[in-house]
Design a protein around this motif. Structure first.
Motif, PDB file in Angstrom:
ATOM      1  N   GLN A  20       1.047  -0.492  -0.065  1.00 23.48           N
ATOM      2  CA  GLN A  20       0.081  -0.158  -0.133  1.00 23.48           C
ATOM      3  C   GLN A  20       0.784   1.479  -0.417  1.00 23.48           C
ATOM      4  OE1 GLN A  20      -3.434   0.072  -0.588  1.00 23.48           O
ATOM      5  NE2 GLN A  20      -2.986  -1.815  -1.221  1.00 23.48           N
ATOM      6  N   ILE A  21       2.164   0.440   0.734  1.00 17.57           N
ATOM      7  CA  ILE A  21       2.744   2.225   0.559  1.00 17.57           C
ATOM      8  C   ILE A  21       3.435   2.690  -0.708  1.00 17.57           C
ATOM      9  CG2 ILE A  21       4.417   3.705   1.198  1.00 17.57           C
ATOM     10  CD1 ILE A  21       4.057   1.507   4.249  1.00 17.57           C
ATOM     11  N   VAL A  22       3.492   1.861  -1.606  1.00 19.12           N
ATOM     12  CA  VAL A  22       4.485   1.884  -2.780  1.00 19.12           C
ATOM     13  C   VAL A  22       3.257   2.116  -3.600  1.00 19.12           C
ATOM     14  CG1 VAL A  22       4.668   0.254  -4.516  1.00 19.12           C
ATOM     15  CG2 VAL A  22       5.918  -0.305  -2.456  1.00 19.12           C
ATOM     16  N   GLN A  23       2.463   1.912  -3.536  1.00 18.59           N
ATOM     17  CA  GLN A  23       0.691   2.304  -4.604  1.00 18.59           C
ATOM     18  C   GLN A  23       0.406   3.939  -4.114  1.00 18.59           C
ATOM     19  OE1 GLN A  23      -0.342   0.336  -6.575  1.00 18.59           O
ATOM     20  NE2 GLN A  23      -1.362   2.044  -7.422  1.00 18.59           N
ATOM     21  N   ILE A  24       0.210   4.059  -3.131  1.00 15.10           N
ATOM     22  CA  ILE A  24       0.623   5.556  -2.594  1.00 15.10           C
ATOM     23  C   ILE A  24       1.655   6.494  -3.089  1.00 15.10           C
ATOM     24  CG2 ILE A  24       0.821   7.534  -0.454  1.00 15.10           C
ATOM     25  CD1 ILE A  24      -0.619   5.251   1.236  1.00 15.10           C
ATOM     26  N   ILE A  25       3.171   5.574  -3.047  1.00 16.43           N
ATOM     27  CA  ILE A  25       4.542   6.585  -3.698  1.00 16.43           C
ATOM     28  C   ILE A  25       4.140   6.275  -5.591  1.00 16.43           C
ATOM     29  CG2 ILE A  25       6.696   6.389  -4.207  1.00 16.43           C
ATOM     30  CD1 ILE A  25       6.925   4.925  -1.758  1.00 16.43           C
ATOM     31  N   ILE A  26       3.444   5.179  -5.732  1.00 22.35           N
ATOM     32  CA  ILE A  26       3.104   5.463  -7.182  1.00 22.35           C
ATOM     33  C   ILE A  26       1.924   6.387  -7.796  1.00 22.35           C
ATOM     34  CG2 ILE A  26       2.145   4.012  -9.129  1.00 22.35           C
ATOM     35  CD1 ILE A  26       3.797   1.594  -8.457  1.00 22.35           C
ATOM     36  N   SER A  27       1.107   6.358  -6.608  1.00 23.57           N
ATOM     37  CA  SER A  27      -0.154   7.467  -7.202  1.00 23.57           C
ATOM     38  C   SER A  27       0.265   9.260  -6.970  1.00 23.57           C
ATOM     39  CB  SER A  27      -0.919   7.049  -5.431  1.00 23.57           C
ATOM     40  OG  SER A  27      -1.959   5.916  -5.877  1.00 23.57           O
ATOM     41  N   PHE A  28       1.703   9.111  -6.234  1.00 22.85           N
ATOM     42  CA  PHE A  28       1.728  10.721  -6.133  1.00 22.85           C
ATOM     43  C   PHE A  28       2.875  11.137  -7.770  1.00 22.85           C
ATOM     44  CE2 PHE A  28       2.502  10.743  -1.469  1.00 22.85           C
ATOM     45  CZ  PHE A  28       1.484  11.962  -1.172  1.00 22.85           C
ATOM     46  N   LYS A  29       3.172   9.433  -7.843  1.00 23.06           N
ATOM     47  CA  LYS A  29       3.833   9.978  -9.141  1.00 23.06           C
ATOM     48  C   LYS A  29       3.047   9.778 -10.141  1.00 23.06           C
ATOM     49  CE  LYS A  29       8.298   8.520 -12.040  1.00 23.06           C
ATOM     50  NZ  LYS A  29       8.642   7.334 -12.527  1.00 23.06           N
ATOM     51  N   LEU A  30       2.297   8.852 -10.389  1.00 24.86           N
ATOM     52  CA  LEU A  30       1.142   9.422 -11.481  1.00 24.86           C
ATOM     53  C   LEU A  30      -0.247   9.151 -11.360  1.00 24.86           C
ATOM     54  CD1 LEU A  30       1.957   5.275 -12.682  1.00 24.86           C
ATOM     55  CD2 LEU A  30       3.332   7.616 -13.584  1.00 24.86           C
ATOM     56  N   GLY A  31      -0.808   9.517  -9.638  1.00 29.38           N
ATOM     57  CA  GLY A  31      -2.208   9.839 -10.310  1.00 29.38           C
ATOM     58  C   GLY A  31      -2.349  10.831 -10.036  1.00 29.38           C
ATOM     59  N   GLN A  32      -1.712  11.865 -11.323  1.00 35.20           N
ATOM     60  CA  GLN A  32      -2.471  13.675 -11.066  1.00 35.20           C
ATOM     61  C   GLN A  32      -2.762  14.340 -10.015  1.00 35.20           C
ATOM     62  OE1 GLN A  32      -4.307  12.726 -14.435  1.00 35.20           O
ATOM     63  NE2 GLN A  32      -2.492  12.574 -15.768  1.00 35.20           N
ATOM     64  N   ARG A  33      -2.388  13.952  -8.461  1.00 32.47           N
ATOM     65  CA  ARG A  33      -2.812  14.102  -7.419  1.00 32.47           C
ATOM     66  C   ARG A  33      -3.958  13.899  -7.005  1.00 32.47           C
ATOM     67  NH1 ARG A  33      -0.176  19.717  -6.191  1.00 32.47           N
ATOM     68  NH2 ARG A  33       1.208  20.524  -7.485  1.00 32.47           N
ATOM     69  N   GLU A  34      -3.700  12.817  -7.279  1.00 35.38           N
ATOM     70  CA  GLU A  34      -5.010  11.311  -6.920  1.00 35.38           C
ATOM     71  C   GLU A  34      -4.572   9.992  -6.519  1.00 35.38           C
ATOM     72  OE1 GLU A  34      -8.452  12.631  -6.996  1.00 35.38           O
ATOM     73  OE2 GLU A  34      -7.705  14.186  -7.318  1.00 35.38           O
ATOM     74  N   TYR A  35      -5.345   9.750  -5.802  1.00 37.18           N
ATOM     75  CA  TYR A  35      -4.429   8.120  -5.299  1.00 37.18           C
ATOM     76  C   TYR A  35      -5.364   7.138  -6.223  1.00 37.18           C
ATOM     77  CZ  TYR A  35      -4.633   3.768  -2.720  1.00 37.18           C
ATOM     78  OH  TYR A  35      -4.510   2.413  -2.508  1.00 37.18           O
ATOM     79  N   MET A  36      -3.821   6.317  -6.389  1.00 38.72           N
ATOM     80  CA  MET A  36      -4.787   4.863  -7.832  1.00 38.72           C
ATOM     81  C   MET A  36      -4.374   4.048  -6.742  1.00 38.72           C
ATOM     82  SD  MET A  36      -2.140   6.391 -10.875  1.00 38.72           S
ATOM     83  CE  MET A  36      -2.030   5.214 -11.289  1.00 38.72           C
ATOM     84  N   PRO A  37      -5.848   3.416  -6.716  1.00 33.32           N
ATOM     85  CA  PRO A  37      -5.399   1.665  -6.042  1.00 33.32           C
ATOM     86  C   PRO A  37      -4.439   0.843  -6.638  1.00 33.32           C
ATOM     87  CG  PRO A  37      -7.940   2.125  -6.321  1.00 33.32           C
ATOM     88  CD  PRO A  37      -6.805   3.778  -7.479  1.00 33.32           C
TER      89      PRO A  37
END
Length: 156
Positions: A20-37
């Protein structure tokens, strides 16, 4: 048996948390300021985002279980340290690389190769550090044994 079960459960929980931490980090990079599950390419394998998230959580839990249980190879006293590390590397690489690639990496041969080289490099650095620590511990143990032997001779 109790130790093995606690390794499995603990490894699964820690694996899920790190995932989940990795997914949050990926969200910061790819999610355009939105959480990507989940990342889009992984999501595309499923009929719903919920199913993709559940599978992602299970897979990251499996990674955690693998790392928690594969460390048991270091308890094989009859094996050399090199053999222990080779077996541990193979087990962890066979689980970590395909799952992490499936969950988070772009689907290209080059990204998989770069990911493998990164994993191998990290593993080698870790091995060198552990080797130096073990070598230092062995020197201390040998010095204590020699010191003990000298004391016993003096007592005679």
């Amino acid at each position: 048996m109790k130790s093995l079960i606690s390794r499995i459960v603990g490894g699964f929980i820690i694996g899920m948390m790190i995932g989940q931490i990795v997914q949050i980090i990926i969200s910061f990079k790819l999610g355009q300021r939105e959480y990507m599950p989940v990342v889009d390419h992984f999501r595309s394998f499923f009929v719903s985002e919920t199913a993709a998230v559940i599978v992602q959580i299970l897979l990251t839990g499996i990674i955690g279980v693998t790392f928690a249980t594969s460390s048991l190879v270091f308890e094989k006293a009859k094996w050399s340290l090199l053999k222990q590390y080779i077996v541990h590397f193979c087990i962890t690489a066979l689980v970590w690389i395909p799952i992490a690639t499936l969950l988070w990496m772009p689907n290209t041969s080059m990204s998989t190769l770069i990911f493998f080289i990164s994993f191998l490099s990290t593993y080698v650095v870790t091995w060198v550090i552990q080797y130096m620590i073990s070598k230092n511990d062995i020197k201390k143990i040998n010095a204590a044994i020699r010191s003990n032997q000298l004391e016993e001779r003096d007592d005679e």
